[in-house]
Scaffold this motif. Sequence first.
Motif, short mmCIF file in Angstrom:
data_model
loop_
_atom_site.label_atom_id
_atom_site.label_comp_id
_atom_site.label_asym_id
_atom_site.label_seq_id
_atom_site.Cartn_x
_atom_site.Cartn_y
_atom_site.Cartn_z
N LEU A 168 0.82 -1.21 0.00
CA LEU A 168 0.00 0.00 0.00
C LEU A 168 0.86 1.26 0.00
N LEU A 169 1.98 1.23 0.70
CA LEU A 169 2.88 2.38 0.71
C LEU A 169 3.47 2.65 -0.67
N LYS A 170 3.78 1.58 -1.40
CA LYS A 170 4.39 1.72 -2.72
C LYS A 170 3.38 2.16 -3.77
N ASN A 171 2.16 1.62 -3.69
CA ASN A 171 1.24 1.70 -4.82
C ASN A 171 0.04 2.61 -4.61
N CYS A 204 13.48 1.16 8.91
CA CYS A 204 13.14 2.52 8.48
C CYS A 204 11.68 2.76 8.84
N SER A 205 11.26 4.00 8.78
CA SER A 205 9.87 4.33 9.07
C SER A 205 9.01 4.07 7.83
N PRO A 206 7.69 3.91 8.00
CA PRO A 206 6.82 3.78 6.82
C PRO A 206 6.96 4.96 5.87
N ARG A 228 8.12 4.75 1.91
CA ARG A 228 7.31 5.29 0.80
C ARG A 228 8.16 6.23 -0.06
N ILE A 229 8.98 7.06 0.53
CA ILE A 229 9.81 8.00 -0.21
C ILE A 229 10.81 7.26 -1.11
N ARG A 230 11.38 6.18 -0.57
CA ARG A 230 12.35 5.42 -1.34
C ARG A 230 11.72 4.76 -2.57
#
Length: 328
Positions: free
Chosen positions: A286-289, A319-321, A325-327
Amino acid sequence: MNQKILDILSTITDEEKAILSGEPYINRELYYSGQKKDGSGDEIDSARVLADGKLIDMRPHVRFVHFPLHTHNYVEFIYMCQGETVHIIDGQRITLKKGDLLFMNQHARQEILPAGENDLAVNFMILPDFFGTPFSMLEHEDSALKDFLVSCLTKKDIGGNFLYFNVSGITQIQNLMENLICNMIDEKSSRGSDYKMINQVTMGLLFLNLLQHTDTIRVSRRSYEQEVMFRILRYIDDEYKDASLGSFAKDIGEDEYTLSRIIKKATGSTFKELLQNKRLNKACELLKNTDISIADISVLIGYDNTSFFHRLFRRKYDCSPRDYRIRG
């Protein structure tokens, strides 16, 4: 199934001609390399059934004769193209019908009852090295269900030595099987260098599709633990937001202690660890997409306490969520 393929597979082979002419047994020279030291000699040898050092080969199932009890020193799977065949595996009788798949690892003991002229099955003989590419295609499917399926196909004493997929109604799987058979028929005539990779990728796609339909799997009736594991892992995959061991135990009428022991034995993890990994994997997806807020993602995967979710995520991914997501 394409009629051209059925016509090829229905051709009476030399071995079948001999049987129809009165030969009461299979031609052992086609399958066995000789007796073992203990005098048994019931293991079909990959050196006999896989041509020219290939990692995978295919042949139509021999009809009109009883195939005696045997083992294999390779992985075998059978696809039923038309009609039906009756198999006895580790003492259990299984009737394969059109469109069904049967996987057996190297430890299954199998015999096959005589098939009729219109009962067309294909046997795939596969050495373990072949699975490198197909299994690598499953790497992004980071789930305990995938790991357990792979174990059932490759390892000894996982609980049962075969998996039977009742997938006749699933179009994608039927199309993949037709493509695989077509490709291997073409390979026998052309010997092209690309066929090995095509076969491996097709097999990988087959496994990816089977992972979406594990509800079709049937296992040995003697393998209660194996059956329970498939049900637990499907439950976690489908109900991860609200899943609990207590609820599952109540649903199947089993006590939590017994289920915990089965899970630990089969996976090396606890129910809590499997559920947590599933939830965090879903969070990563979900963080990626998506652009869903991190607080909402926490709730969607089953953690109302966002701070607790952050701690779990950082512990696993360092790392944090937000940073994840930023990466990208």
